[in-house]
Write a protein that holds these residues in place. Structure first.
Motif, PDB file in Angstrom:
ATOM      1  N   MET A  14     -12.321  11.938  -5.253  1.00 49.47           N
ATOM      2  CA  MET A  14     -13.770  11.818  -5.424  1.00 49.47           C
ATOM      3  C   MET A  14     -14.424  13.191  -5.279  1.00 49.47           C
ATOM      4  O   MET A  14     -14.106  13.956  -4.372  1.00 49.47           O
TER       5      MET A  14
ATOM      6  N   ASN B 194     -14.272   4.360  -8.089  1.00 53.35           N
ATOM      7  CA  ASN B 194     -14.416   5.797  -7.890  1.00 53.35           C
ATOM      8  C   ASN B 194     -13.838   6.519  -9.087  1.00 53.35           C
ATOM      9  O   ASN B 194     -12.828   6.124  -9.656  1.00 53.35           O
TER      10      ASN B 194
ATOM     11  N   LYS C 127     -11.287  -2.011  -5.299  1.00 52.21           N
ATOM     12  CA  LYS C 127     -11.380  -3.336  -5.928  1.00 52.21           C
ATOM     13  C   LYS C 127     -10.669  -4.384  -5.085  1.00 52.21           C
ATOM     14  O   LYS C 127     -11.038  -5.540  -5.077  1.00 52.21           O
TER      15      LYS C 127
ATOM     16  N   ASN D 220     -13.410   4.700  -1.150  1.00 51.38           N
ATOM     17  CA  ASN D 220     -13.197   4.756  -2.601  1.00 51.38           C
ATOM     18  C   ASN D 220     -13.726   3.520  -3.313  1.00 51.38           C
ATOM     19  O   ASN D 220     -13.399   3.300  -4.474  1.00 51.38           O
ATOM     20  N   ASP D 221     -14.549   2.740  -2.615  1.00 48.07           N
ATOM     21  CA  ASP D 221     -15.115   1.514  -3.172  1.00 48.07           C
ATOM     22  C   ASP D 221     -14.018   0.697  -3.865  1.00 48.07           C
ATOM     23  O   ASP D 221     -14.081   0.426  -5.061  1.00 48.07           O
TER      24      ASP D 221
ATOM     25  N   ARG E 290     -13.408   4.432   6.403  1.00 50.92           N
ATOM     26  CA  ARG E 290     -12.379   5.175   5.662  1.00 50.92           C
ATOM     27  C   ARG E 290     -11.727   4.288   4.598  1.00 50.92           C
ATOM     28  O   ARG E 290     -11.466   4.733   3.483  1.00 50.92           O
TER      29      ARG E 290
ATOM     30  N   ARG F 177     -15.469  -7.884  -5.111  1.00 44.71           N
ATOM     31  CA  ARG F 177     -14.254  -7.312  -4.524  1.00 44.71           C
ATOM     32  C   ARG F 177     -13.332  -8.432  -4.026  1.00 44.71           C
ATOM     33  O   ARG F 177     -13.806  -9.448  -3.502  1.00 44.71           O
TER      34      ARG F 177
ATOM     35  N   THR G 288       0.800  -1.237   0.000  1.00 41.74           N
ATOM     36  CA  THR G 288       0.000   0.000   0.000  1.00 41.74           C
ATOM     37  C   THR G 288       0.830   1.283   0.000  1.00 41.74           C
ATOM     38  O   THR G 288       0.263   2.376  -0.056  1.00 41.74           O
TER      39      THR G 288
ATOM     40  N   PHE H 105      -8.617  10.583  -2.666  1.00 39.77           N
ATOM     41  CA  PHE H 105      -8.813   9.664  -3.793  1.00 39.77           C
ATOM     42  C   PHE H 105      -9.457  10.371  -4.989  1.00 39.77           C
ATOM     43  O   PHE H 105      -9.822   9.718  -5.968  1.00 39.77           O
TER      44      PHE H 105
ATOM     45  N   ASP I 200     -19.955  -9.484  -4.462  1.00 36.06           N
ATOM     46  CA  ASP I 200     -20.127  -8.452  -5.483  1.00 36.06           C
ATOM     47  C   ASP I 200     -18.876  -8.291  -6.358  1.00 36.06           C
ATOM     48  O   ASP I 200     -18.850  -7.448  -7.261  1.00 36.06           O
TER      49      ASP I 200
ATOM     50  N   TRP J 295     -17.957  -3.876  -9.721  1.00 43.01           N
ATOM     51  CA  TRP J 295     -17.206  -2.747  -9.177  1.00 43.01           C
ATOM     52  C   TRP J 295     -17.522  -1.494  -9.975  1.00 43.01           C
ATOM     53  O   TRP J 295     -17.385  -1.459 -11.183  1.00 43.01           O
TER      54      TRP J 295
ATOM     55  N   PRO K  75      -3.836   8.033  -3.993  1.00 34.89           N
ATOM     56  CA  PRO K  75      -3.175   8.322  -5.289  1.00 34.89           C
ATOM     57  C   PRO K  75      -2.740   9.781  -5.406  1.00 34.89           C
ATOM     58  O   PRO K  75      -3.241  10.536  -6.231  1.00 34.89           O
TER      59      PRO K  75
ATOM     60  N   ARG L 260      -2.658   2.578  -6.340  1.00 32.65           N
ATOM     61  CA  ARG L 260      -3.292   2.920  -5.050  1.00 32.65           C
ATOM     62  C   ARG L 260      -4.784   3.197  -5.213  1.00 32.65           C
ATOM     63  O   ARG L 260      -5.561   3.040  -4.287  1.00 32.65           O
ATOM     64  N   ARG L 261      -5.154   3.649  -6.398  1.00 36.21           N
ATOM     65  CA  ARG L 261      -6.555   3.973  -6.678  1.00 36.21           C
ATOM     66  C   ARG L 261      -7.454   2.748  -6.494  1.00 36.21           C
ATOM     67  O   ARG L 261      -8.646   2.882  -6.223  1.00 36.21           O
ATOM     68  N   LEU L 262      -6.852   1.566  -6.631  1.00 34.79           N
ATOM     69  CA  LEU L 262      -7.635   0.324  -6.618  1.00 34.79           C
ATOM     70  C   LEU L 262      -7.690  -0.343  -5.245  1.00 34.79           C
ATOM     71  O   LEU L 262      -8.338  -1.367  -5.072  1.00 34.79           O
TER      72      LEU L 262
ATOM     73  N   ARG M  96     -21.435   8.386  -0.711  1.00 38.56           N
ATOM     74  CA  ARG M  96     -20.692   7.228  -0.213  1.00 38.56           C
ATOM     75  C   ARG M  96     -20.523   7.301   1.317  1.00 38.56           C
ATOM     76  O   ARG M  96     -20.657   6.287   2.013  1.00 38.56           O
TER      77      ARG M  96
END
Lengths: 248, 265
Positions: free
Chosen positions: A108, B5, A156, A153-154, A149, A187, A52, A106, A185, B2, B108, A77-79, A116
Motif C-alpha cells: 500500500m 488495497n 476480503k 489491507n481491507d 494490523r 467481507r 495464511t 501489502f 459490507d 470491497w 504478499p 495472501r493479498r485477499l 487507513r
C-alpha cells in the motif's frame, strides 16, 4: 459463485510427527460469517496457519476466492487479513509503526496507508496509545493493535483466531459492532472463539472441529436449534459429556 | 463493497513491501546505534591509536606502506564482516523468536523479496560502518583510496556474502548460543589469520597454504588493494571466489526460504 475459502482434504503433520489436522474439508461462501469451533488442540489454529502461510500443509488443497493459497500464495495472501491468537509483534515497535509496516508489506502506498491507519487507530480507540511501544500496552490495547494490523489491507477474507480472548467487555462490543458492519459490507469472516455466546451472536454458519476433522457443520440455527442449544451440540460433537448426561 | 488495497507492483516486484522491510530494519538499527555503529568505530579508533602510535612505529614498512596503512583495510573488513553477519542473523533470529516473522509470511512478499529486503539493510549497515572507519582513517592520515569502485565492490559483495550466511545461521539457530557459534568458531579465527596483521610471506613457508585456503585472505587482500594499492594475490581470484560464494549462499538461502526452513511450522 466462487467460495471465499475452500479447503479440501487438508492434512498437516508437524516435523515432530504430531498429526494436527487429519483430513479437513470446508467451504465458506463469500460474505459468510463463519464460526470455527473446537476444543484446544483440535486443529483450528493449524488450519488457519495453513490458510495464511504460517504453516505448510502436508497435503490437501486450499483456495482463497479460487486462488491456490500454496501455488499462487502472493495473490491469495493479498485477499486475507489474519488476527492471530498469539501476539506475534515486535515489542519495541509502537502501535502506529506495527500497523504501518503491515500496510507496507501489502504494497500500500504512503497516502493510502496513512488514511487507513488513521481510520483504524480512531476506530479502535488507539489515538492516545499510537506512539507507545507495544510492550507498554495493556492486554486489551495489544489486542486492538493486532486487530488493526489484520485489517490494514481491507481484506476480503478476515480470519480471527480467538480475537476476544482476554479482552474487556467494551472492546468485545466495539469489535462485534465493527465485524457485523464489515460483514454487512461484504467481507467474509472466519471466527474461532471459545465463547459460544459470541459465536451465536455473530455467526450464521458453524463448523465444529475435533481431532483434526470437521465433525459437525451447518447453519447456526440448525446446530443451536437442537436440544440444549449450541453448547450441547458442541459437547456432543467433540465427544465430551453434555450437562444433562453428566448430571445423571 | 470491497475496495481492495491497490498493491503497487512494477515488474512483478512488491517495491513498497521491499522498502518497508528496509524502513523497518533501519528503525531497529536506530534503536541500537551504539551496538550498530559506535562500537565498531571506537574499536577502529583504538586500532588506529595502537597500530599508529604504539606498535606501528616499531615495525618496518610493508610494501612501502606504514604498518597502520597496511592494517587498517583489514580492520575495516573485519568490521564489515561482523556488521553484516550480526545484522542478518540477529534480525531473522529475533523475528523468529518473537514470531513477528509471521507478519512477512502472511503478506504478499516473495521469498526473493524477503531475502533482498534483509540484505539491503545488511549492506546499508556495513557500508555506513565501513565509510565511518574510512573517514576516520583519512582524518588521521592513515589511509586513502586507490579505487572507489573496487572499494565499494568489496564492501557490498562481502557484506552480502556474510549477510546471506547470517540469514542461513539465523534460520538454523534454535538458541542465542547457536547464533554465536559461527562467530566464535569460524568468523573470528579465520579473519584473524586472514592477513589482517601480517603478509603471507611473514608466515612460515609450511603454513602459507593455510592463508591461501582462507577466503578471508582474499576479502582483505581485495579491499587492501582498493585502498592502498597493495595486494599479495590476483584480484580476479578474490572476485571470482566472492561471486562464487554469493551464488552458492544465495541459492541456499532462497531454497531454505522456499521450503520454509526455520520459518514456517
Amino acid at each position: 459463485m466462487t467460495p471465499a475459502l475452500s479447503i479440501s482434504h487438508l492434512r498437516k503433520v508437524y516435523r515432530s510427527g504430531t498429526v494436527a489436522v487429519e483430513d479437513l474439508s470446508l467451504t465458506i461462501p463469500e460474505g459468510e460469517f463463519f464460526g470455527f469451533l473446537g476444543p484446544n488442540g483440535a486443529g483450528k489454529s493449524t488450519t488457519i496457519h495453513c490458510i495464511t502461510g504460517v504453516a505448510e500443509p502436508s497435503s490437501g488443497k486450499i483456495e482463497i476466492f479460487g486462488i491456490d493459497a500454496v501455488k499462487n500464495y502472493r495473490e491469495a495472501r493479498r485477499l486475507v487479513g489474519l488476527c492471530p491468537q498469539e501476539f506475534n509483534v515486535d515489542p519495541f515497535a509502537n502501535a502506529r509503526q506495527i500497523v504501518d509496516w503491515m500496510g507496507g508489506y501489502f504494497g500500500m502506498g504512503a497516502r493510502e496507508r496513512k488514511e487507513r491507519i488513521d481510520y483504524l487507530i480512531e476506530r479502535f480507540d488507539l489515538i492516545p496509545h499510537q506512539k507507545k511501544q507495544f510492550r507498554e500496552l495493556s492486554g486489551g490495547l495489544k489486542r486492538r493493535v493486532v486487530l488493526a494490523r489484520a485489517l490494514i489491507n481491507d481484506p476480503k477474507l478476515i480470519i480471527l483466531d480467538e480475537p476476544t480472548a482476554g479482552v474487556d467487555v467494551e472492546l468485545r462490543r466495539v469489535l462485534w459492532r465493527y465485524l457485523t458492519e464489515i460483514n454487512k459490507d461484504g467481507r467474509t469472516i472466519l471466527l474461532t472463539s471459545h465463547y459460544l455466546e459470541e459465536v451465536e451472536r455473530l455467526c450464521r454458519h458453524v463448523a465444529i472441529v475435533s481431532k483434526g476433522r470437521v465433525v459437525r457443520e451447518g447453519t447456526k440455527d440448525e446446530i443451536a436449534g437442537s436440544p440444549g442449544g449450541l453448547e450441547n451440540a458442541y459437547l456432543i460433537a467433540t465427544g465430551a459429556e453434555p450437562d444433562h448426561v453428566a448430571g445423571q | 463493497m470491497w475496495r481492495g488495497n491497490k498493491m503497487s507492483q512494477t515488474m512483478g516486484i512488491n517495491w513498497i513491501g521491499l522498502y518497508t522491510m528496509v524502513r523497518r530494519e533501519a528503525s531497529r538499527m536506530a534503536r541500537i546505534p551504539i551496538q550498530a555503529f559506535i562500537a565498531p568505530w571506537i574499536s577502529a579508533l583504538l586500532f588506529i591509536f595502537i597500530f599508529g602510535s604504539v606498535v606501528g612505529g616499531r615495525i618496518s614498512q610493508i610494501g612501502g606502506h606504514r604498518y597502520l596503512e597496511f592494517v587498517l583495510p583489514g580492520v575495516l573488513m573485519l568490521n564489515i564482516v561482523n556488521a553484516a553477519f550480526i545484522q542478518a542473523s540477529t534480525a531473522i533470529y529475533f523475528s523468529r523468536f518473537i514470531k513477528f516473522v509471521e507478519e512477512m509470511l502472511v503478506a504478499p512478499l516473495s521469498y526473493v523479496e524477503m531475502i533482498i529486503g534483509s540484505l539491503s539493510v545488511v549492506v546499508l549497515r556495513a557500508t555506513v560502518t565501513g565509510i565511518g572507519i574510512l573517514l576516520m582513517g583519512i582524518g588521521f592520515g592513515a589511509t586513502h583510496i586507490e579505487s572507489w569502485p573496487m572499494f565499494l565492490f568489496w564492501i557490498v559483495s562481502v557484506s552480502t556474502v556474510f549477510g546471506l550466511l547470517g540469514l542461513i545461521v539465523g534460520l538454523w539457530s534454535k538458541s542465542f548460543e547457536q547464533l554465536n557459534m559461527p562467530v566464535v568458531f569460524l568468523l573470528t579465527p579465520l579473519s584473524m589469520v586472514g592477513g589482517v596483521f601480517n603478509t603471507i610471506e611473514m608466515l612460515p613457508a609450511k603454513l602459507q597454504w593455510l592463508a591461501y585456503a582462507n577466503p578471508f585472505f582474499y576479502f582483505i587482500n581485495g579491499i587492501r588493494g582498493a585502498m592502498i594499492g597493495f595486494d599479495e594475490a590476483p584480484q580476479g581470484l578474490g572476485i571470482g571466489l566472492t561471486l562464487g560464494l554469493l551464488a552458492v549462499l544465495g541459492v541456499t538461502a532462497w531454497r531454505l526460504y522456499a521450503i520454509g526452513y526455520g520459518l514456517r511450522e
